[in-house]
Write a protein that holds these residues in place. Structure first.
Motif, PDB file in Angstrom:
ATOM      1  N   ILE A   1      -6.687   5.317  -0.822  1.00 32.46           N
ATOM      2  CA  ILE A   1      -5.597   4.392  -0.502  1.00 32.46           C
ATOM      3  C   ILE A   1      -5.111   4.601   0.930  1.00 32.46           C
ATOM      4  O   ILE A   1      -4.791   3.641   1.640  1.00 32.46           O
ATOM      5  CB  ILE A   1      -4.429   4.551  -1.508  1.00 32.46           C
ATOM      6  CG1 ILE A   1      -4.907   4.197  -2.914  1.00 32.46           C
ATOM      7  CG2 ILE A   1      -3.255   3.649  -1.130  1.00 32.46           C
ATOM      8  CD1 ILE A   1      -3.889   4.474  -4.004  1.00 32.46           C
TER       9      ILE A   1
ATOM     10  N   GLN B   1      -7.162   2.763   3.483  1.00 33.39           N
ATOM     11  CA  GLN B   1      -6.774   1.352   3.546  1.00 33.39           C
ATOM     12  C   GLN B   1      -5.453   1.199   4.303  1.00 33.39           C
ATOM     13  O   GLN B   1      -5.300   0.313   5.150  1.00 33.39           O
ATOM     14  CB  GLN B   1      -6.631   0.797   2.124  1.00 33.39           C
ATOM     15  CG  GLN B   1      -6.119  -0.628   2.064  1.00 33.39           C
ATOM     16  CD  GLN B   1      -5.768  -1.057   0.648  1.00 33.39           C
ATOM     17  OE1 GLN B   1      -6.236  -0.466  -0.338  1.00 33.39           O
ATOM     18  NE2 GLN B   1      -4.933  -2.079   0.514  1.00 33.39           N
ATOM     19  N   PHE B   2      -4.512   2.091   4.013  1.00 35.10           N
ATOM     20  CA  PHE B   2      -3.201   2.064   4.664  1.00 35.10           C
ATOM     21  C   PHE B   2      -3.347   2.230   6.180  1.00 35.10           C
ATOM     22  O   PHE B   2      -2.679   1.549   6.967  1.00 35.10           O
ATOM     23  CB  PHE B   2      -2.337   3.190   4.096  1.00 35.10           C
ATOM     24  CG  PHE B   2      -1.000   3.358   4.780  1.00 35.10           C
ATOM     25  CD1 PHE B   2       0.017   2.445   4.571  1.00 35.10           C
ATOM     26  CD2 PHE B   2      -0.763   4.440   5.621  1.00 35.10           C
ATOM     27  CE1 PHE B   2       1.250   2.598   5.196  1.00 35.10           C
ATOM     28  CE2 PHE B   2       0.463   4.605   6.255  1.00 35.10           C
ATOM     29  CZ  PHE B   2       1.468   3.675   6.029  1.00 35.10           C
TER      30      PHE B   2
ATOM     31  N   THR C   1       0.832  -1.206   0.000  1.00 37.37           N
ATOM     32  CA  THR C   1       0.000   0.000   0.000  1.00 37.37           C
ATOM     33  C   THR C   1       0.867   1.258   0.000  1.00 37.37           C
ATOM     34  O   THR C   1       0.502   2.276  -0.612  1.00 37.37           O
ATOM     35  CB  THR C   1      -0.942  -0.006   1.217  1.00 37.37           C
ATOM     36  OG1 THR C   1      -1.625  -1.259   1.286  1.00 37.37           O
ATOM     37  CG2 THR C   1      -1.974   1.105   1.115  1.00 37.37           C
TER      38      THR C   1
END
Length: 763
Positions: A189, A192-193, A173
């Motif tokens: 993103i 999610q990270f 990621t």
């Protein structure tokens, strides 16, 4: 003579590097695995060490049978769990299945050999028992310990695999984040990270607490601290780079964060897998403390054996120690007095060793009473000289650290960089970046000297981590300041600089705590750490697969506790800063304030899965003591109110507030809580109420200091500026700094950063 199944090479070693003779690669590295084996070893040892009496009572026979059956039943439940793990992890299935079969077979053998309660003559030839085949019992015991240990170590590999898998997700990621070119894509993103980093933090936190090796534990703590701070930096640095894609300093700033995070992730994997790239060994530099300790042990060993080492060995060891003292004598920050004393003691140490060697050589040739007495005197004088040298370097390092930390507590350079950056004054920014570089060199030198006198390997590692942090964060602040100066109206560039400055301030605060720990070790005040168990305690849990996993909070609960913990951390830093401003450090108010800050910091560490508070019960007990200390502080405020007549009502009002809040905290800490939900609620309430008390304490300390100055009570309040400060920022900067207290940007939780990201700033 009593024997133990652990005494053979094929058993489990009882040393710190416990392993199996049959499987040299199996090493127990965690406390939970080690402690799980303890009751099993105890039961088996009881069986093997039973006394062979000619006449055995029914009670004895029944007791032996009960122990044997208990071992077999426990092994059966244990093997069921192991087989379930094997079915879920195909790469370990074959090894795990073999170990489970061996364990089950050994357990059944022990049950058969201890089936003696119903026999009138246990030693009869028709039935082999523990009394007729003790060798068979020992053999079965060794097989059982070997196989059970193998199952536990294989299960532990699954935990390692989970950490590696989690690290790989984070790295993948991160690569995506590094390449994004739009804000919208970055937000998706990074969300999610953030979730992946939370998972990684919990896995590594559990592992850190479970490690047996204190050195590895310290390295893990350092790496996790880097990742925690860098996660926040990565967010603002990436946002700044996206907002100003053509800005070179913004790119350098972002690249530095990504690089540091990758190094920290790699170090975590090195620790959990116990390996290093290319098979190289870790060579940590030797400190003066450890060198002196080893040298003294060798010297004192001459009392027992005059021939176990050569005079060249001793001379070489002393030379290495004296070479390290050059770090102090060559340092521009060591005082003239300390430098002269260290040089004088170094010369004396050489002379004492020469005298010792002379007497030693004579004693080897002729062991007379007079010569042995002379040798004893020479040993005592040599050791005394080394102790004085140790005290001198400790004094030099800690006094320098104390002065530097007090000098930089106002963060004037950072404030100046923020102001001149917003003004777009590139020339002034360049001037203050030079001052920050000088400050960085001072702090790096301080860390190097403190490492020599830290006293323990974990504290040495903490000093090395602090040195690395100053080395890296200094240039990152500079690049962030340059970006702001080039884009003075950019809100995100300003926020980015704030985050890096916060990291610098946080490290300075951590150094104050580290200095306190180093002094505690030197003065023998360091307490013993309690044992941590991450696996369930035997006999208190049903044998199912879930029993192997510690109960975890859900995401919302984790976020809530983490947020409160970080707020508590920031408040402890504020309290420490306030107490350090007092000239009279023996003042009762300061003493209670420092004690409360220290306890609150322990509670913050609990929220991260670190520190000495290992269980919720430890936390509740700490909260009770914290509340008691707060009540004592309130008594000190009452005493002060009698000396500040005009402001007595104000001070009494604040004291009553404090008493009320401490009573509420004590009631909460003592209340019973059953079940996960109730326990979480109690933990949450204790930390929340501790935070509220600390918030009040932050207001009380400066108020008391002001009243003391106003009424001229005691020895004064604020300390005068240390005389060695030559680079104090000029009054012109003070004129541009707002008089109100500048609010530092606290490290928010990851979830808050994701939620509160705003990119629609005006250019």
């Amino acid at each position: 003579m009593a024997t133990s199944p652990c005494s053979s090479s094929s058993g489990v070693s009882s040393s710190s590097s416990s392993g199996l003779g049959a499987d040299a690669g199996l090493e127990i590295r965690t406390r939970s695995v080690e402690q799980t084996l303890v009751p099993l070893v105890s039961q088996i040892t009881t069986l093997i060490n039973h006394k062979d009496k000619p006449k055995r009572s029914d009670k004895t026979l029944q007791a032996i049978q009960r122990v044997g059956q208990a071992v077999n039943l426990a092994v059966g439940r244990f093997v069921t769990v192991g087989e379930a793990i094997a079915n879920e992890n195909h790469e370990l299935k074959e090894e795990m299945s073999v170990a489970c079969i061996e364990a089950r077979r050994a357990g059944e053998t022990i049950a058969q050999l201890t089936d003696v309660a119903s026999l009138d003559h246990p030693e009869s030839d028709s039935h082999i028992t523990i009394f007729t085949d003790k060798t068979g019992v020992v053999k079965a015991a060794r097989m059982l310990l070997s196989s059970v240990t193998k199952v536990l170590v294989l299960a532990d590999r699954i935990v390692i695999k989970q950490i590696i898998t989690s690290r790989n997700k984070v790295l993948a990621t991160m690569e995506q984040l590094e390449k994004v070119s739009s804000f919208q894509e970055f937000v998706q993103i990074f969300s999610q990270f953030g979730n992946e980093m939370v998972e990684f933090a919990h896995l590594t936190g559990d592992r850190q607490n479970d490690l047996k090796d204190e050195k590895k534990k310290a390295r893990m703590a350092a790496s996790r601290a880097v990742l925690e701070k860098c996660t926040m930096m990565l967010l603002t640095a990436s946002k700044t780079c996206l907002r100003h894609p053509d800005c070179e300093s913004a790119r350098i700033n972002k690249d530095g964060v990504f690089h540091r995070m990758r190094l920290a992730l790699e170090q975590v994997i090195e620790i959990v897998t116990d390996s290093r790239p290319n098979g190289e060994n870790e060579m940590a530099p030797i400190s003066i403390y450890s060198g002196i300790k080893e040298f003294k042990n060798k010297v004192e060993g001459l009392r027992e054996n005059l021939y176990f080492l050569s005079k060249e060995n001793l001379s070489t060891m002393l030379e290495v120690i004296l070479e390290h003292t050059e770090d102090f004598t060559d340092s521009a920050y060591t005082s003239h007095e300390h430098r002269e004393h260290i040089l004088e003691l170094s010369k004396q140490a050489k002379m004492e060793l020469e005298q010792l060697v002379s007497v030693w050589m004579q004693a080897q040739n002729q062991k007379t009473k007079d010569l042995m007495e002379d040798l004893e005197v020479a040993i005592l004088k040599t050791c005394q000289c080394m102790n004085e040298l140790k005290r001198e370097v400790h004094s030099a390092a800690t006094s320098l650290a104390a002065d530097l930390l007090k000098y930089h507590t106002d963060h004037m350079v950072l404030k100046a960089l923020k102001i001149t950056g917003v003004e777009g004054n590139l020339e002034a920014v360049a001037e203050y970046t030079c001052k920050l570089s000088e400050q960085k060199e001072q702090l790096v030198e301080m860390c190097r000297l403190l490492r020599h006198v830290s006293g323990t390997e974990p504290l040495e590692i903490t000093c090395i981590h602090a040195e690395d942090t100053f080395q890296v964060t200094g240039p990152q602040i500079i690049s962030a300041a340059e970006t702001l100066a080039l884009h003075p109206s950019s809100k995100i560039a300003k926020e980015n600089l704030e985050v890096f400055c916060e990291a610098w301030e946080s490290q300075l605060s951590d150094m104050s705590l580290l200095l306190r720990e180093i002094n505690d070790v030197f003065e023998g005040r360091r307490g013993e750490k309690r044992v941590y168990l991450s696996l369930p305690r035997p006999g208190k849990h049903s044998a199912n697969l879930k029993a192997l996993k510690p109960v975890k909070l859900d995401t919302e609960e984790q976020a809530k506790i983490a947020k409160l913990g970080l707020e508590l951390h920031l408040l402890t830093s504020d309290v420490d800063s306030e107490t350090e401003k007092w000239e009279d450090q023996e003042n009762e108010i300061v003493q209670h304030g420092q004690g409360m800050s220290s306890m609150a910091y322990s509670m913050y560490l609990f929220t991260r899965g670190e520190g000495l508070l290992k269980t919720t019960q430890d936390l509740f007990h700490q909260a009770e003591i914290f509340a008691t200390e707060g009540t004592k502080l309130a008594s000190a405020l009452h005493a002060l109110s009698d000396q500040v007549h005009d402001d007595k009502p104000l001070l009494l009002l604040e004291a009553e507030k404090l008493i009320s809040m401490c009573k509420q905290l004590q009631i909460t800490a003592k209340a019973s809580a059953q079940g996960k939900s109730a326990t979480f609620t109690k933990v949450d309430a204790c930390i929340l109420k501790t935070r509220n008390v600390m918030t009040l304490l932050c207001q009380l300390l400066p108020l008391c200091c002001k009243l003391l100055r106003k009424n001229k009570v005691g020895n004064g309040c604020l300390k005068p500026a240390p005389p060695w400060k030559e680079d104090r920022i000029r009054a012109g900067i003070n004129a541009r700094t707002p008089e109100r207290r500048v609010d530092t940007l606290g490290i928010k939780t990851l979830e808050n950063h994701v939620t509160n990201m705003t990119f629609l700033e005006s250019k």
